[in-house]
Design a protein around this motif. Sequence first.
Motif, short mmCIF file in Angstrom:
data_model
loop_
_atom_site.label_atom_id
_atom_site.label_comp_id
_atom_site.label_asym_id
_atom_site.label_seq_id
_atom_site.Cartn_x
_atom_site.Cartn_y
_atom_site.Cartn_z
N SER A 112 0.82 -1.21 0.00
CA SER A 112 0.00 0.00 0.00
C SER A 112 0.85 1.25 0.00
CB SER A 112 -0.96 0.00 1.19
OG SER A 112 -0.25 -0.08 2.41
N GLU A 122 -0.56 -4.66 3.04
CA GLU A 122 -1.86 -5.11 3.52
C GLU A 122 -2.02 -6.56 3.13
OE1 GLU A 122 -4.56 -2.64 1.37
OE2 GLU A 122 -4.10 -0.87 2.56
N SER A 124 -4.04 -10.70 3.88
CA SER A 124 -5.02 -11.56 4.53
C SER A 124 -4.61 -13.01 4.34
CB SER A 124 -6.42 -11.34 3.94
OG SER A 124 -6.43 -11.70 2.57
N GLU A 134 -6.01 -10.76 9.10
CA GLU A 134 -5.82 -9.65 8.16
C GLU A 134 -5.14 -8.52 8.91
OE1 GLU A 134 -9.53 -8.16 6.69
OE2 GLU A 134 -10.32 -7.78 8.69
N GLY A 135 -4.43 -7.70 8.16
CA GLY A 135 -3.77 -6.56 8.78
C GLY A 135 -2.65 -6.02 7.92
N ASN A 136 -1.87 -5.15 8.54
CA ASN A 136 -0.76 -4.49 7.86
C ASN A 136 0.55 -4.86 8.52
OD1 ASN A 136 -2.58 -3.03 6.23
ND2 ASN A 136 -2.76 -1.43 7.77
#
Length: 149
Positions: A112, A122, A124, A134-136
């Motif tokens: 991103s 980013e 999942s 999910e997350g960064n």
Amino acid sequence: MAEAMNFPIAAERLIPHRPPMQLIEALEDFDGEAGTVSAQVGPGHPLLEEDGALAEVALLELLAQAYAAVQGYADSLSGEPVRQGFLVGVRKVRFLGRPQLGDRLQVRVRASARLEGFAIVEGSVRRGEELLAEGNIKLWIVPQGGGQG
């Protein structure tokens, strides 16, 4: 510029990780900044817990290795060697389930943002249609030639 490879592409062609810490199997698709990798939770997995489920930290490592495969493929398309990267941060990660021994996983990642060797990714992790995490994550990608620059 190198020639594109046919999908799926074995992970060992794209990432510096080797067993037992190579957790992903193959890059399944790539569309510029994003890609999907596959992984299988097999016996002897280094992050498998006694209850037969993967530790949550394994989901973070899956995200990092998925991005390593995406970056490795992008590097290979440019005729560059595969580079090392390091997970340096985690943000807004939600753990919704734990993969079990025998599960087949799909990991989708997308950069991103990128700035001075760092990438915000980013991602999942899914088991079929079920979202497990999910997350960064934030990664530092070693520059070509290994220097700081």
